[in-house]
Enzyme design. Structure first.
Site, PDB file in Angstrom:
ATOM      1  N   GLU A  72     -12.870   5.924  51.803  1.00  0.00           N
ATOM      2  CA  GLU A  72     -13.258   6.834  50.724  1.00  0.00           C
ATOM      3  C   GLU A  72     -12.965   8.303  51.063  1.00  0.00           C
ATOM      4  OE1 GLU A  72     -13.868   5.450  48.090  1.00  0.00           O
ATOM      5  OE2 GLU A  72     -15.378   3.867  48.199  1.00  0.00           O
ATOM      6  N   HIS A  91     -22.178   9.583  50.855  1.00  0.00           N
ATOM      7  CA  HIS A  91     -21.896   8.513  49.895  1.00  0.00           C
ATOM      8  C   HIS A  91     -22.625   7.243  50.331  1.00  0.00           C
ATOM      9  CE1 HIS A  91     -19.884   5.612  47.417  1.00  0.00           C
ATOM     10  NE2 HIS A  91     -19.228   5.070  48.429  1.00  0.00           N
ATOM     11  N   HIS A  93     -24.125   3.071  49.060  1.00  0.00           N
ATOM     12  CA  HIS A  93     -24.231   1.956  48.119  1.00  0.00           C
ATOM     13  C   HIS A  93     -25.699   1.515  48.079  1.00  0.00           C
ATOM     14  CE1 HIS A  93     -19.741   0.651  48.884  1.00  0.00           C
ATOM     15  NE2 HIS A  93     -19.859   1.907  48.502  1.00  0.00           N
ATOM     16  N   TYR A 112     -39.333  15.120  36.012  1.00  0.00           N
ATOM     17  CA  TYR A 112     -38.833  16.496  36.194  1.00  0.00           C
ATOM     18  C   TYR A 112     -37.952  16.654  37.429  1.00  0.00           C
ATOM     19  CZ  TYR A 112     -42.139  17.797  39.930  1.00  0.00           C
ATOM     20  OH  TYR A 112     -42.814  17.901  41.119  1.00  0.00           O
ATOM     21  N   HIS A 154     -20.405   0.836  41.731  1.00  0.00           N
ATOM     22  CA  HIS A 154     -20.044   1.220  43.094  1.00  0.00           C
ATOM     23  C   HIS A 154     -21.238   1.788  43.879  1.00  0.00           C
ATOM     24  CE1 HIS A 154     -16.806   3.303  45.807  1.00  0.00           C
ATOM     25  NE2 HIS A 154     -17.922   3.074  46.457  1.00  0.00           N
ATOM     26  N   TYR A 207     -39.239  29.766  42.506  1.00  0.00           N
ATOM     27  CA  TYR A 207     -39.940  29.544  43.761  1.00  0.00           C
ATOM     28  C   TYR A 207     -39.013  29.164  44.900  1.00  0.00           C
ATOM     29  CZ  TYR A 207     -44.315  29.983  41.330  1.00  0.00           C
ATOM     30  OH  TYR A 207     -45.363  30.479  40.595  1.00  0.00           O
TER      31      TYR A 207
HETATM   32 ZN   LIG Z   1     -18.249   3.251  48.483  1.00  0.00          ZN
END
Ligand SMILES: [Zn+2]
Length: 215
Positions: A72, A91, A93, A112, A154, A207
């Site tokens: 990736e 990243h 999964h 929120y 993914h 803040y």
């Molecule tokens: Zn991936």
């Protein structure tokens, strides 16, 4: 002594595993350097990683000799190039973010804390094959003005000025996706209005709760 970028990357993927965000070899992370970036290697279980496992790549996507970057690496590079204010990409999964991503829908402002990602929703990028330029392009689009996005069918991506900030966003996105998943079991999900979300953004900015000290 401060940790080197490679040591910071190692600590981050170890923390991702401890937080339950990664299983096996599925997660990866990167950190910006002056003339390129460091990314986790391809297909190495986290317990076998060390700081020297990390792979340096230049902005052309050329890895250092003899090392194989994460499959990736392309979206790590493209996100760091598209977002000069950001220094790190995470990243995963992870279970709940991936579950919602497999529905292919954005996460709406049901809570929120969605504002921590930088807008009123968490976008889900359309599906594209892993490792491709198409996936990278859709991830960069979905991350516009945001610190995280889902990738359809993914997983998720989180970004930050530093690796700890990107990891904190990833943990928050996973929490939000679990909460959203639970709400979906109960029926209609009630959402905050854009005015209520505007107040949250103003409060965060005022803040510095997420803008400075924590994220
Ligand atoms: Zn991936």
């Amino acid at each position: 002594m401060n940790a080197t970028p490679a040591e910071q990357l190692l600590q981050t993927v170890q923390k991702m595993a401890q937080a339950g965000l990664n299983k096996g070899t599925s997660g990866n992370a990167s950190i910006r350097l002056e003339d390129g970036f460091l990314v986790t290697p391809s297909g190495v279980p986290v317990e076998q990683l060390n700081a020297t496992s990390m792979v340096y790549m230049d902005w052309e996507g050329r890895p250092e000799a003899g090392k194989k970057p994460s499959s990736e690496w392309r979206f790590h590079r493209d996100i760091l190039l598209a977002r000069p204010e950001m220094g790190a990409v995470v990243h995963t999964h992870s279970m709940f973010a991936t579950t919602i991503a497999c529905m292919g829908c954005n996460v709406p402002p049901f809570h929120y804390m969605i504002a921590t990602v930088g807008g009123d929703d968490i976008r889900c990028a359309p599906y594209a094959l892993f490792g491709t330029q198409d996936l990278s392009d859709s991830a960069v689009d979905a991350l516009h003005d945001r610190k995280a996005c889902l990738l359809a069918h993914h997983g998720m991506i989180a970004v930050g000025k530093t690796l700890p900030q990107a990891l904190a966003i990833a943990v928050e996105v996973e929490n939000l996706c679990e909460q959203y998943w639970r709400l979906l079991q109960l029926g209609e999900v009630k959402l905050l209005t854009s005015e209520q979300m505007r107040e949250v953004h103003a409060q965060f900015t005022g803040y510095g709760q997420w803008g400075k000290s924590q994220l």
